[in-house]
Structures are given as C-alpha cells and as structure tokens.
Scaffold this active site. Structure first.
Site, short mmCIF file in Angstrom:
data_model
loop_
_atom_site.label_atom_id
_atom_site.label_comp_id
_atom_site.label_asym_id
_atom_site.label_seq_id
_atom_site.Cartn_x
_atom_site.Cartn_y
_atom_site.Cartn_z
N ASP A 20 -5.76 36.91 -28.99
CA ASP A 20 -5.07 37.99 -29.68
C ASP A 20 -5.55 37.92 -31.13
OD1 ASP A 20 -3.18 39.44 -31.19
OD2 ASP A 20 -1.46 38.69 -30.06
N ARG A 59 -9.52 31.05 -23.84
CA ARG A 59 -9.85 32.04 -22.79
C ARG A 59 -9.38 33.43 -23.15
NH1 ARG A 59 -5.34 34.01 -20.29
NH2 ARG A 59 -3.52 32.75 -20.75
N CYS A 65 -3.75 29.65 -23.52
CA CYS A 65 -4.78 30.52 -24.09
C CYS A 65 -5.88 29.65 -24.70
CB CYS A 65 -4.18 31.41 -25.16
SG CYS A 65 -3.04 32.60 -24.47
N TYR A 94 1.24 23.27 -23.05
CA TYR A 94 0.33 22.44 -23.86
C TYR A 94 0.74 20.98 -24.06
CZ TYR A 94 -1.48 27.04 -25.10
OH TYR A 94 -1.99 28.30 -25.05
N TRP A 122 7.66 30.91 -30.09
CA TRP A 122 7.58 30.73 -28.64
C TRP A 122 8.78 31.29 -27.89
CZ3 TRP A 122 3.72 30.00 -25.50
CH2 TRP A 122 2.54 29.48 -26.02
N GLU A 169 4.32 23.99 -34.87
CA GLU A 169 3.86 24.16 -33.48
C GLU A 169 2.92 23.01 -33.08
OE1 GLU A 169 0.80 26.97 -32.57
OE2 GLU A 169 1.83 27.67 -30.77
N1 THF Z 1 0.80 35.99 -26.84
C1 THF Z 1 0.26 36.96 -27.59
N2 THF Z 1 0.31 38.23 -27.19
N3 THF Z 1 -0.36 36.68 -28.74
C2 THF Z 1 -0.45 35.38 -29.19
O1 THF Z 1 -1.03 35.16 -30.27
C3 THF Z 1 0.11 34.34 -28.43
N4 THF Z 1 0.04 33.01 -28.80
C4 THF Z 1 1.10 32.13 -28.35
C5 THF Z 1 1.46 32.49 -26.99
N5 THF Z 1 1.32 33.72 -26.53
C6 THF Z 1 0.74 34.69 -27.25
C7 THF Z 1 2.31 32.26 -29.25
N6 THF Z 1 1.93 32.19 -30.62
C8 THF Z 1 3.15 34.87 -33.54
C9 THF Z 1 2.19 33.92 -33.83
C10 THF Z 1 1.77 33.03 -32.83
C11 THF Z 1 2.33 33.11 -31.56
C12 THF Z 1 3.27 34.07 -31.28
C13 THF Z 1 3.69 34.95 -32.27
C14 THF Z 1 3.63 35.81 -34.59
O2 THF Z 1 4.43 36.70 -34.33
N7 THF Z 1 3.23 35.67 -35.85
C15 THF Z 1 3.70 36.49 -36.94
C16 THF Z 1 4.96 35.89 -37.53
C17 THF Z 1 4.81 34.45 -37.95
C18 THF Z 1 6.13 33.66 -37.98
O3 THF Z 1 7.18 34.22 -37.68
O4 THF Z 1 6.07 32.48 -38.29
C19 THF Z 1 2.58 36.63 -37.95
O5 THF Z 1 2.65 37.57 -38.76
O6 THF Z 1 1.64 35.82 -37.97
C20 THF Z 1 -1.06 32.45 -29.56
O7 THF Z 1 -1.47 31.20 -29.22
#
Ligand code: THF
Length: 272
Positions: A177, A174, A147, A95, A81, A59
């Site tokens: 999660d 800002r 974010c 970004y 994403w 990322e």
């Molecule tokens: N939206 C929400 N609700 N939370 C976020 O953390 C978030 N972001 C980005 C944009 N919108 C968001 C996206 N980043 C995961 C991790 C980061 C993300 C989105 C999803 C996630 O599901 N992680 C799992 C699986 C990891 C993988 O598959 O590689 C995990 O267990 O960590 C934050 O900037």
C-alpha cells in the site's frame, strides 16, 4: 536518492494498471519494484508528509515481543492494527508469533530473531540469515496474511583491519500500500537494521525494499497528488540513546530522530 519513494509513487500513478483487490477498493498497480536506501545517508523516514514514527516504533517493539493481540499497542495509543483484530484483540499467529516462535511439527518453537543475532555474531558470511513470516500452514489462522513476508541480512566485511562490517537488510513485501503502508514498512525495517547492527557491533549498510504487487488505492489518489506536488527534504538522523542488553530489551524512549524536516500530514482511509 532522497526522492526514491516519491519517484516510485509517481511511477505507479502514471504506469500502474487498474486492478481490483480483496478489499474491493480498486487500485493502480505495478508488479515488482526495488528501492535501496543507504542507511549512512540518513534515516529513511518519508519527508513529503509527516509520518507518525511513534506508531512505527511501537509496532516494531510489539513484533519483537512476539505478540498476537492488539491490546499492548492500544494501551500505548497505537491503533493501526485495530481494524483487523477480533473482539478480544487477537490477530492469530501473525508477524510476532512467526518471528519469535515459529511452531515446529514436533510441538516446539523456533525463535528466528535469536537465530539472526547469533548468526550475525558467529557467522556473518552466512547466506542464510533469514526471517520468514510466511508460514504456509498457519496462513489460514491469521487475521491478515503477512504483507512484509520475508527478509534477509547480509554483512559486508570491514574494509580496513580492525574496522566493522556493514549490515544490510533486504525485505520482500508481497503487497504494498504505497501511500499508507510503505513509509511505515521502510522505516520499520531500517530501524530493525540499526538495532541489530548495534547489538552485533556492526555499522549499517543498505536497506533494500523489494515489492510484489505495488499499488495506490483509488481512494488515495487525491492524497498522492498533494504529496507529489511537494519537494522532499534531506532525511533525518536516527539516534539510539543506549545499548540495551539484547535485541528484545529496546524501549520506545531509546529512539530519537533528529532533524526530521517534513511537510504536513495527509490523512487517508485504510483499506481493510
Ligand atoms: N492494510 C492496508 N490496506 N494498508 C496497509 O498499509 C497495511 N499495513 C498493515 C496491515 N494491513 C494493511 C497495518 N499498518 C496505517 C499505517 C499502517 C498500518 C495501518 C494503518 C495508517 O492509517 N497510518 C496513518 C495514521 C498513522 C497513525 O495513526 O499512527 C498515516 O497517516 O500514516 C501495512 O503493513
């Protein structure tokens, strides 16, 4: 301390207010929090669950390429994403676009990353070494507003003659999660700080994480309980295998994290 992240999570669980949100999921939320990670004490990758560092590295490289389409990530097996992308994979001017080619009113573009590198080398005392993803005019065109929106670099001068300065970074996020995003966000900016330090012949200093709306989603509460019952391990160490020609020339294989001791992964749904 090595439990800063977990202490923060516990604080929001215990003292957060019940608050609705855009996604309709519901949260516990605290406004305003700060954590400081001394990057010399280890690489701040959360240890109380397994964090998927591959996605974090990809990322960050994707941001640095100035991309706005998820294809490049998907081709490398990273799907984090996907939920926000249009049918053609586009996310709008998110970004990467703002970091590398912030549009100017006269039709030009500003490469904020190139300016950071140049200023760190030529004028490390500057108090203006800042990157903003929060482009107010472009916000309506983004699939998701940034974010992690605004970050600043700071060089503490060398303490001995011939020594190196120490590069610190502070991020303003800002919306945070805490269970899913924050471990990614901390590691990502810590990584970027290490890369810039290498490129600019600096040692690393602190990464300071500052959060606005810091929340635990209601559908992460069980996962949070599991995680908070665990004891953190010492942080791992980051090794960068070579010195690429520029900040834009890093590849996934350049990074290695040594001695990452961690508890098992914990799955959770992401709020979209
Ligand atoms: N939206 C929400 N609700 N939370 C976020 O953390 C978030 N972001 C980005 C944009 N919108 C968001 C996206 N980043 C995961 C991790 C980061 C993300 C989105 C999803 C996630 O599901 N992680 C799992 C699986 C990891 C993988 O598959 O590689 C995990 O267990 O960590 C934050 O900037």
């Amino acid at each position: 301390a090595r439990s800063q992240y977990e202490d923060f999570m516990r604080h929001v669980r215990d003292h957060g207010v019940a608050k609705g949100d855009r996604t309709g999921t519901g949260t516990r939320s605290v406004f305003g929090h700060q954590m400081r990670f001394d990057l010399n004490e280890g690489f701040p990758l959360v240890t109380t669950k397994k964090v998927h560092l591959k996605s974090i590295i990809l990322e960050l490289l994707w941001f640095l390429r100035g991309e706005r389409n998820v294809r490049w990530l998907q081709e490398r097996g990273c799907t984090i994403w996907d939920e926000w992308a249009a049918d053609d994979g586009d996310l709008g001017p998110v970004y990467g676009v703002q970091w590398r080619s912030w549009p100017t009113t006269d039709g030009g573009a500003i490469d904020q990353i190139a300016e950071v590198v140049q200023t760190l080398r030529s004028n490390p005392d500057s108090r203006r070494i800042i990157v903003s993803a929060w482009n107010v005019a472009d916000l309506p065109k983004m699939a998701l507003m940034p974010c992690h929106a605004f970050f600043q670099f700071y060089v503490a001068p060398a303490t001995e003659p011939g020594g190196r300065g120490r590069l610190s970074c502070q991020l303003y996020q800002r919306s945070a999660d805490i269970f899913l995003g924050v471990p990614f966000n901390i590691a990502s900016y810590a990584l970027l700080t290490h890369m810039l330090a290498q490129q600019c012949d600096l040692d690393v200093g602190d990464f300071i994480w500052t959060g606005g709306d810091c929340h635990i989603y209601d559908n992460h509460v069980e996962q949070v309980e599991t995680q908070l019952a665990r004891t953190p391990y010492p942080y791992p160490t980051l090794q960068i295998r070579r010195r690429p020609a520029s900040i834009l020339d890093y590849a996934y294989d350049d990074f290695e994290v040594l001695d990452y001791q961690h508890h098992p992964a914990i799955k959770a749904p992401v709020a979209v």
